[in-house]
Design a protein around this motif. Sequence first.
Motif, mmCIF file in Angstrom:
data_model
loop_
_atom_site.group_PDB
_atom_site.id
_atom_site.type_symbol
_atom_site.label_atom_id
_atom_site.label_comp_id
_atom_site.label_asym_id
_atom_site.label_seq_id
_atom_site.Cartn_x
_atom_site.Cartn_y
_atom_site.Cartn_z
ATOM 1 N N ARG A 113 0.857 -1.192 0.000
ATOM 2 C CA ARG A 113 0.000 0.000 0.000
ATOM 3 C C ARG A 113 0.891 1.240 0.000
ATOM 4 O O ARG A 113 1.080 1.872 1.042
ATOM 5 C CB ARG A 113 -0.937 -0.005 1.215
ATOM 6 N N PRO A 114 1.478 1.561 -1.171
ATOM 7 C CA PRO A 114 2.422 2.684 -1.232
ATOM 8 C C PRO A 114 1.854 3.961 -0.631
ATOM 9 O O PRO A 114 0.732 4.360 -0.932
ATOM 10 C CB PRO A 114 2.669 2.844 -2.737
ATOM 11 N N GLY A 115 2.643 4.555 0.239
ATOM 12 C CA GLY A 115 2.251 5.805 0.877
ATOM 13 C C GLY A 115 1.498 5.646 2.173
ATOM 14 O O GLY A 115 1.321 6.616 2.912
ATOM 15 N N ASP A 116 1.058 4.433 2.487
ATOM 16 C CA ASP A 116 0.315 4.188 3.724
ATOM 17 C C ASP A 116 1.295 4.126 4.896
ATOM 18 O O ASP A 116 2.235 3.326 4.894
ATOM 19 C CB ASP A 116 -0.467 2.873 3.622
ATOM 20 N N ALA A 117 1.065 4.949 5.905
ATOM 21 C CA ALA A 117 2.013 5.077 7.016
ATOM 22 C C ALA A 117 1.782 4.095 8.152
ATOM 23 O O ALA A 117 2.634 3.951 9.028
ATOM 24 C CB ALA A 117 1.952 6.493 7.576
ATOM 25 N N ALA A 118 0.651 3.401 8.175
ATOM 26 C CA ALA A 118 0.270 2.616 9.356
ATOM 27 C C ALA A 118 1.312 1.569 9.717
ATOM 28 O O ALA A 118 1.693 1.430 10.897
ATOM 29 C CB ALA A 118 -1.089 1.956 9.120
ATOM 30 N N THR A 119 1.778 0.805 8.739
ATOM 31 C CA THR A 119 2.754 -0.246 9.020
ATOM 32 C C THR A 119 4.070 0.347 9.498
ATOM 33 O O THR A 119 4.702 -0.175 10.423
ATOM 34 C CB THR A 119 2.989 -1.107 7.773
ATOM 35 N N THR A 120 4.503 1.435 8.880
ATOM 36 C CA THR A 120 5.756 2.076 9.282
ATOM 37 C C THR A 120 5.685 2.553 10.722
ATOM 38 O O THR A 120 6.636 2.386 11.496
ATOM 39 C CB THR A 120 6.074 3.258 8.348
ATOM 40 N N ILE A 121 4.568 3.143 11.115
ATOM 41 C CA ILE A 121 4.415 3.618 12.490
ATOM 42 C C ILE A 121 4.523 2.463 13.478
ATOM 43 O O ILE A 121 5.232 2.544 14.487
ATOM 44 C CB ILE A 121 3.069 4.352 12.647
ATOM 45 N N ALA A 122 3.842 1.361 13.169
ATOM 46 C CA ALA A 122 3.864 0.205 14.061
ATOM 47 C C ALA A 122 5.254 -0.429 14.116
ATOM 48 O O ALA A 122 5.749 -0.795 15.194
ATOM 49 C CB ALA A 122 2.826 -0.817 13.606
ATOM 50 N N GLU A 123 5.893 -0.563 12.952
ATOM 51 C CA GLU A 123 7.198 -1.217 12.912
ATOM 52 C C GLU A 123 8.272 -0.369 13.593
ATOM 53 O O GLU A 123 9.153 -0.899 14.288
ATOM 54 C CB GLU A 123 7.591 -1.504 11.468
#
Length: 285
Positions: A113-123
């Motif tokens: 999901r390019p541009g989606d921040a949710a995974t980056t925040i969690a990781e």
Amino acid sequence: MRNLPLALSLALLPSPVAAKTILFVGNSFTFGANSPVRVLNADRVTDLNGEAIGGVPGLFSRFAQESGLDWQVSLETSPGKTLGWHLAQRGGTIGRAWDHVVLQQYSTLDPDRPGDAATTIAEADRIAALFRRFNPRVALTMTATWTRPDLVFLAGRRWSGTPVAAMAGDLRRATDRAAARARADVAPVGQAFTCAINSGAADANPYDGIDYSRMPLWSYDQYHASSYGYYLEALVVFARVTGIDPRTLGAAEGAAGDLGFSQAETAALQEAAHAAIATDGACGR
């Protein structure tokens, strides 16, 4: 001290200051894919994967040494990986006490999901917890990476038709959110690319031909960085981590010379890095 016993004299001498330790965790944007930066200065760093990579960490080490700083630099990298992958697959390797850690996420944040921040925040939150388990006072920096021309200037892509600053701006905003959760600083690398473009030092669109008077920041795939781009990345990270103005390295800086840059090019890249840090990326909007 000449009248004191030798053991007491030695005890009164100042203790040597231990070198600071720094770990870089990332993928091809950290190890310098498609560029001689990948192997340059490999002898100056410890590659935890034993792949003899220098990359951006090697440039950081070179800058530190030239600035009179004592840093022990290590890296753990793997191509096309997210922070979550490094945590799951390399947690046992990277999980130790470090003074500073630099984290670089996948180029579009979420591969699915390019541009989606949710995974980056969690990781980012989870990997920060790992490092704080070993050193509660560890300093963390997250790199906000660059606009990819292949996703902007080609049709049917996530950022197609947007200004060259747009993707880098989106990545920066997402990285800011992740860094707030992880209690980390942000190195505005992508915005430094746009600062270099806005200043006239770098070319904006590699698909319409490179202006011979401007530096190409991207590699032949218009995805990874060129040597100029990785050098700019290293300058921004160095400035953010150490607080040193990258312009103090000077136009005759050694790594730039090894890469074949002119002194004018080197000075322009250092100026772009300084501008990105000084304006917190505003010069790249």
